[in-house]
Design a protein around this motif. Structure first.
Motif, PDB file in Angstrom:
ATOM      1  N   UNK A  73       5.934   1.380  -2.203  1.00 46.91           N
ATOM      2  CA  UNK A  73       4.743   1.918  -2.888  1.00 46.91           C
ATOM      3  C   UNK A  73       3.781   0.460  -3.155  1.00 46.91           C
ATOM      4  N   UNK A  74       4.558  -0.427  -3.531  1.00 46.68           N
ATOM      5  CA  UNK A  74       3.962  -1.866  -4.025  1.00 46.68           C
ATOM      6  C   UNK A  74       3.615  -2.411  -2.540  1.00 46.68           C
ATOM      7  N   UNK A  75       4.216  -2.305  -1.616  1.00 46.16           N
ATOM      8  CA  UNK A  75       3.881  -2.955  -0.278  1.00 46.16           C
ATOM      9  C   UNK A  75       2.639  -2.396   0.470  1.00 46.16           C
ATOM     10  N   UNK A  76       2.396  -0.979   0.242  1.00 42.09           N
ATOM     11  CA  UNK A  76       1.181  -0.366   0.633  1.00 42.09           C
ATOM     12  C   UNK A  76       0.113  -1.075  -0.163  1.00 42.09           C
ATOM     13  N   UNK A  77       0.230  -1.068  -1.341  1.00 40.22           N
ATOM     14  CA  UNK A  77      -0.943  -1.735  -2.118  1.00 40.22           C
ATOM     15  C   UNK A  77      -1.295  -3.216  -1.725  1.00 40.22           C
ATOM     16  N   UNK A  78      -0.046  -4.117  -1.377  1.00 41.72           N
ATOM     17  CA  UNK A  78      -0.426  -5.379  -0.978  1.00 41.72           C
ATOM     18  C   UNK A  78      -0.921  -5.752   0.359  1.00 41.72           C
ATOM     19  N   UNK A  79      -0.607  -4.440   1.152  1.00 40.08           N
ATOM     20  CA  UNK A  79      -1.052  -4.924   2.678  1.00 40.08           C
ATOM     21  C   UNK A  79      -1.927  -3.696   3.320  1.00 40.08           C
ATOM     22  N   UNK A  80      -2.358  -2.752   2.479  1.00 40.69           N
ATOM     23  CA  UNK A  80      -2.946  -1.740   3.032  1.00 40.69           C
ATOM     24  C   UNK A  80      -4.716  -2.324   3.361  1.00 40.69           C
ATOM     25  N   UNK A  81      -5.177  -1.671   4.331  1.00 36.86           N
ATOM     26  CA  UNK A  81      -6.549  -1.767   4.638  1.00 36.86           C
ATOM     27  C   UNK A  81      -7.338  -0.705   4.043  1.00 36.86           C
ATOM     28  N   UNK A  82      -6.742   0.242   3.264  1.00 31.65           N
ATOM     29  CA  UNK A  82      -7.319   1.505   2.977  1.00 31.65           C
ATOM     30  C   UNK A  82      -6.959   1.573   1.508  1.00 31.65           C
ATOM     31  N   UNK A  83      -7.224   0.669   0.673  1.00 31.23           N
ATOM     32  CA  UNK A  83      -6.938   0.643  -0.592  1.00 31.23           C
ATOM     33  C   UNK A  83      -7.252   1.690  -1.456  1.00 31.23           C
ATOM     34  N   UNK A  84      -8.513   2.570  -1.077  1.00 32.40           N
ATOM     35  CA  UNK A  84      -8.808   3.555  -2.000  1.00 32.40           C
ATOM     36  C   UNK A  84      -7.922   4.753  -1.895  1.00 32.40           C
ATOM     37  N   UNK A  85      -7.401   4.897  -0.589  1.00 32.89           N
ATOM     38  CA  UNK A  85      -6.266   5.865  -0.453  1.00 32.89           C
ATOM     39  C   UNK A  85      -5.379   5.868  -1.380  1.00 32.89           C
ATOM     40  N   UNK A  86      -4.623   4.660  -1.883  1.00 28.89           N
ATOM     41  CA  UNK A  86      -3.514   4.317  -2.773  1.00 28.89           C
ATOM     42  C   UNK A  86      -3.930   4.806  -4.035  1.00 28.89           C
ATOM     43  N   UNK A  87      -5.125   4.527  -4.427  1.00 30.49           N
ATOM     44  CA  UNK A  87      -5.671   4.637  -5.599  1.00 30.49           C
ATOM     45  C   UNK A  87      -5.871   6.007  -5.820  1.00 30.49           C
ATOM     46  N   UNK A  88      -6.461   6.713  -5.119  1.00 29.80           N
ATOM     47  CA  UNK A  88      -6.772   8.390  -5.297  1.00 29.80           C
ATOM     48  C   UNK A  88      -5.317   9.057  -5.223  1.00 29.80           C
ATOM     49  N   UNK A  89      -4.342   8.576  -4.426  1.00 33.25           N
ATOM     50  CA  UNK A  89      -3.056   9.228  -4.359  1.00 33.25           C
ATOM     51  C   UNK A  89      -2.403   9.054  -6.096  1.00 33.25           C
ATOM     52  N   UNK A  90      -2.689   7.756  -6.634  1.00 34.16           N
ATOM     53  CA  UNK A  90      -2.182   7.305  -8.041  1.00 34.16           C
ATOM     54  C   UNK A  90      -2.851   8.293  -8.971  1.00 34.16           C
ATOM     55  N   UNK A  91      -4.120   8.390  -8.847  1.00 36.62           N
ATOM     56  CA  UNK A  91      -5.050   9.174  -9.748  1.00 36.62           C
ATOM     57  C   UNK A  91      -4.632  10.589  -9.855  1.00 36.62           C
ATOM     58  N   UNK A  92      -4.431  11.323  -8.646  1.00 41.71           N
ATOM     59  CA  UNK A  92      -4.110  12.653  -8.467  1.00 41.71           C
ATOM     60  C   UNK A  92      -2.763  12.871  -8.883  1.00 41.71           C
ATOM     61  N   UNK A  93      -1.700  12.082  -8.330  1.00 41.73           N
ATOM     62  CA  UNK A  93      -0.487  12.107  -8.923  1.00 41.73           C
ATOM     63  C   UNK A  93      -0.452  12.194 -10.389  1.00 41.73           C
ATOM     64  N   UNK A  94      -1.216  11.394 -10.911  1.00 37.54           N
ATOM     65  CA  UNK A  94      -1.064  11.315 -12.326  1.00 37.54           C
ATOM     66  C   UNK A  94      -1.915  12.648 -12.972  1.00 37.54           C
TER      67      UNK A  94
END
Lengths: 461, 413
Positions: free
Chosen positions: A99-120
């Motif tokens: 989960x943290x490596x996705x955030x560290x190395x993704x080129x598509x950061x919006x997707x990680x943020x949206x997954x966190x938002x909707x997961x929440x």
């Protein structure tokens, strides 16, 4: 107030990275979001099926122990249990690390943020041991595939996930006149928990046009939704309250309960104008400000209504509104965003994350998250994590952030960048002069990097 | 949002390293060491999740109770401890029986906040902590305990403490309230402190929280029994120490010890919350742990307050009660009326105070919940009058708007 590349990565992505360029424009952000999910391929997180498989193995090991009659078979049973525990720990630590490596190395950061938002938004977490580490798999299975799909599909997906049914007690709910309840007149076995939270938190919002009778009726309609460890989600007609049920003035079902009737009700609730308004405000609060511009909220809500909750379009509505690009960074990063963006700014790569050393994972990530107020197994209430800045920046929670900023980068990375260079990379083109001066004046690189990460300029987004 | 004000004395001892932060802090009022002019102590415990008042304080004397709770094992030990011939105390609260016998424990029954309707935790806690009904409110509210402070002449930043990792609406508002979790601590070099001051300077939220974190970490307040205070210098070791202390979570006993430590000094009001009361299933298994933690917190306060216990009142309250009947999963769902518990050497206890509504089908609120016969803000109002000398109209208008206090239950010795 218009698009800015660095702001795009800081406010809507996972922060600035020394190796990955921020998005060129909104179109690129949307295109990446609609394109293949690269991060989940490179840094996989298991899905619900794996959680069920481990739960089955755990149950089998317990049965094996109960039926063991010889010392040899008892030892085999103990070893089976230890083996399952090791696999669960492995899964939990891998999910956290990836989960943290996705955030560290993704080129598509919006997707990680949206997954966190909707997961929440659709918070679910384990209330007993076998579900304790199921949350990442839940988000991966029910949330991640739908962040560019329809809201109604995500609602259906979460309402049929074992973790959600477990978390809000739906699997325990029995229709009062269902087949199973016949002959057992003593108890009304209805459990309203999922129905209530679905209306209050997931869809209409607490100010929405529903009352206790709608909660009750929806609870009756939802009877039958359940799960077992073998199949995951199941629909049990014998537990279902015979229809019809009337929710928000619409009548669903007739006679024997059917999954189709539940789907129909969820679709209607998911596209209700109050749901559009509730979701729009939550998005604006989460990404922009605790007190967002009303025009922004109205713009997102209108797109939600016009598209029946097409979330790619809804996300685009957020990004295209001028108020989304207000220069002032009002929101404070949540602990996961704070640590994730720090790892990204530090150019952390997989070998830096001690995922095979549980003790180090505990000291460097798991306990710091808890002390900052965001326990890794999920929030303590179905409401999800709080949004208000004041909830996160209390003395003790900030103390945990400062302590992490000063000590964890060196522990993870060993070789730290020059603090001034780091400030320029982590904060973008126009860092506050105070932060540059402080970075220069620090006695050690660790403290200099720590000061940059601790600065409000880094902690706000 | 209140400014986060550091504890005064610790703050001064750290002041040298803080330079201009000190000048910018909300603490730059004339320094006096006078404590608040009142000598009573009030501890408010928020029981989150909706405590089942009917299970905590069981109306065994009501014939309808046994049909509502058929799962309650009715042998002598599991029935609970008899209080007054009608009510019995849940076995998990047995630790409080010495207080009951000493007349230092009382319960209100069939009480609730003015919240009705959707039975939402979040709205329920909002009403409980703001002390104002949803319909009586124009804007986002502050907390009633903060309004108590606003009315207290001579109240200072150390007069009230919110304790624990979570921020509570109860203490939020214009008056300054110190807050700290016993398991947080920060170790910084003097140079790092002054550089932090430089980067935080223009952001009040971060600046004030940093000042308070440094102030509290610089003292032995962060240390817990059996754990040495962290030394300066080795930050990684300090973090390890933090982690080790936090691993068990901030247990009720460590929160209560910290509260007692503050209350023995200048602090007059402390507040914290306990979780785990949302017992939707298998209540016979899920509720005892939560009740035991409550009893542990109260008894830790008593054992650590020494003579100050005689001037202390602890009030434990929850957002709503639960359904009168068990649900299909052996638990209870969100309800309305419930109970509120009072303990302390200052309390005229040994009583269950109630205008008992009965438990037959017709008695139940909306056919499902214990009917609330009294607004819990009324006894709280009398309590505040007795403890802090407020006029009745101040309570009914400023602290609990929309409340009628009615008759005085005479809560304080």
């Amino acid at each position: 107030m218009r698009f800015d590349r660095e702001m795009a990565d800081i406010r809507f992505g996972c922060g600035l990275s020394p190796r990955i360029a921020p998005p060129r424009d909104i179109q690129q952000m949307i295109d990446q979001l609609k394109g293949p999910d690269e991060a989940s391929n490179v840094f996989p997180i298991p899905k619900t099926e794996t959680i069920l498989e481990l739960a089955r193995a755990s149950r089998a090991a317990s049965q094996q122990r109960r039926s063991a009659s010889t010392e040899k078979s008892r030892e085999d049973a103990r070893e089976a249990r230890r083996s399952v525990r090791r696999r669960v720990q492995r899964l939990a630590l891998d999910s956290l690390a990836n989960g943290f490596l996705r955030r560290a190395l993704t080129e598509d950061g919006l997707r990680e943020r949206l997954c966190a938002f909707w997961g929440d938004h659709f918070t679910a977490s384990g209330k007993e041991a076998r579900w304790r580490h199921a949350r990442p798999a839940y988000v991966e299975t029910a949330i991640r595939p739908h962040v560019t799909g329809y809201f109604a599909d995500m609602l259906r997906a979460v309402a049929t996930q074992p973790l959600m049914l477990h978390y809000l007690d739906q699997h325990l709910s029995v229709g009062p006149t269902s087949r199973v309840a016949q002959g057992n007149r003593t108890l009304d076995g209805l459990n309203e928990n999922l129905a209530r939270e679905m209306l209050e938190l997931h869809t209409l919002g607490v100010d929405g046009p529903y009352d206790q009778s709608d909660v009750r009726q929806l609870a009756r309609l939802l009877t039958g939704l359940s799960y077992n460890l073998k199949q995951g989600f199941i629909y049990r007609p014998g537990f279902a309250e015979p229809g019809p049920e009337t929710i928000l003035g619409v009548t669903y079902g007739q006679g024997k309960g059917r999954l189709e009737d539940i789907h129909a009700a969820l679709d209607d609730i998911a596209t209700h104008p109050s749901t559009a308004a509730h979701v729009a405000r939550k998005l604006a609060v989460h990404f922009i400000s605790d007190e967002p511009a009303e025009a922004l909220v109205a713009h997102i809500a209108a797109r939600f209504r016009d598209t029946d909750g097409d979330m790619a379009a809804v996300t685009e509505a957020l990004l295209e509104h001028p108020a989304a690009w207000q220069p002032a960074a009002e929101n404070v990063k949540r602990p996961v965003d704070f640590i994730g963006s720090a790892l990204r700014a530090l150019d952390i790569v997989p070998r830096h994350i001690p995922k095979n050393d549980p003790r180090k994972m505990l000291d460097l990530l798991i306990m710091p998250l808890a002390l900052m107020g965001q326990d890794w197994t999920g929030p303590s209430s179905p409401e999800g994590w709080p949004e208000a800045n004041e909830e996160w920046i209390t003395p003790q929670r900030l103390a945990a952030r400062l302590q992490w900023a000063m000590s964890a980068p060196f522990a993870l990375r060993r070789v730290l960048p020059d603090p001034e260079d780091f400030a320029l990379g982590a904060l973008g083109r126009a860092p506050p002069q105070d932060v540059i001066r402080a970075a220069r004046a620090a006695e050690t690189r660790a403290e200099g990097v720590g000061i940059v990460l601790a600065s409000p300029a880094f902690q706000r987004m | 949002m209140a400014g986060h004000a550091p504890a005064r004395r610790e703050f001064l001892s750290n002041g040298a390293a803080l330079g201009c932060c000190l000048a910018a802090s909300p603490m730059l009022t004339p320094v006096t060491f006078a404590s608040a002019p009142h000598d009573h102590r009030l501890v408010v415990i928020i029981l989150r999740g909706g405590m089942d008042g009917l299970d905590a304080i069981r109306p065994l004397g009501d014939a309808a109770f046994s049909t509502l709770r058929p799962d309650l094992r009715l042998n002598e030990t599991d029935r609970g401890m008899d209080l007054d011939g009608f009510f019995a105390l849940h076995p998990a609260l047995a630790g409080l029986m010495p207080l009951w016998r000493a007349g230092e424990f009382a319960a209100f029954h069939a009480v609730s906040t003015p919240y009705r309707g959707k039975r939402s935790h979040f709205d329920g806690q909002d009403v409980l902590e703001s002390g104002i009904g949803l319909e009586d409110r124009q804007t986002r509210s502050d907390g009633w305990l903060n309004r108590v402070l606003q009315q207290l002449p001579g109240a200072e930043s150390e007069t009230a403490y919110a304790i624990g990792r979570s921020d509570m609406l109860l203490t939020r508002g214009a008056a300054e309230v110190a807050d700290w979790a016993p398991d947080a601590a920060l170790v910084l070099s003097p140079q790092a402190q002054s550089l932090l001051e430089m980067v935080m300077h223009d952001d009040p939220l971060f600046r004030d929280a940093t000042i308070e974190a440094i102030a509290l970490s610089g003292t032995d307040l962060a240390a817990q029994p059996g754990r040495p205070a962290p030394r300066g210098g080795d930050m990684m070791n300090a973090m390890r120490e933090n982690m080790r202390a936090a691993r068990g979570g901030a247990r009720p006993a460590s929160i209560a010890r910290f509260a007692a430590d503050r209350l023995r000094q200048d602090t007059r009001i402390a507040a914290f919350s306990l979780n785990g009361f949302d017992t939707h299933s298998r209540q016979d298994k899920s509720l005892p742990g939560a009740l035991e933690r409550l009893a542990e917190a109260i008894m830790t306060l008593r054992n650590n307050l020494g003579p100050v216990w005689e001037r202390t009142t602890v009030a434990a309250m929850t957002e709503f009660g639960r359904t009168a009947r068990l649900n299909g999963s052996g638990g209870t769902d969100h309800g309305t009326g419930g109970s509120m518990l009072l303990a302390g050497g200052a309390v005229r206890g040994g009583r269950v105070l109630t205008d008992w509504p009965g438990l037959t089908e017709a008695d139940l609120f909306q056919g499902r919940d214990l009917r609330p016969t009294r607004d819990l803000r009324a006894p709280l109002g009398w309590l505040l009058r007795d403890l802090f000398g407020f006029e009745q109209h101040v309570i009914e208008n400023a602290i609990f708007p929309g409340t009628e206090m009615r008759t005085d239950p005479g809560l304080i010795r």
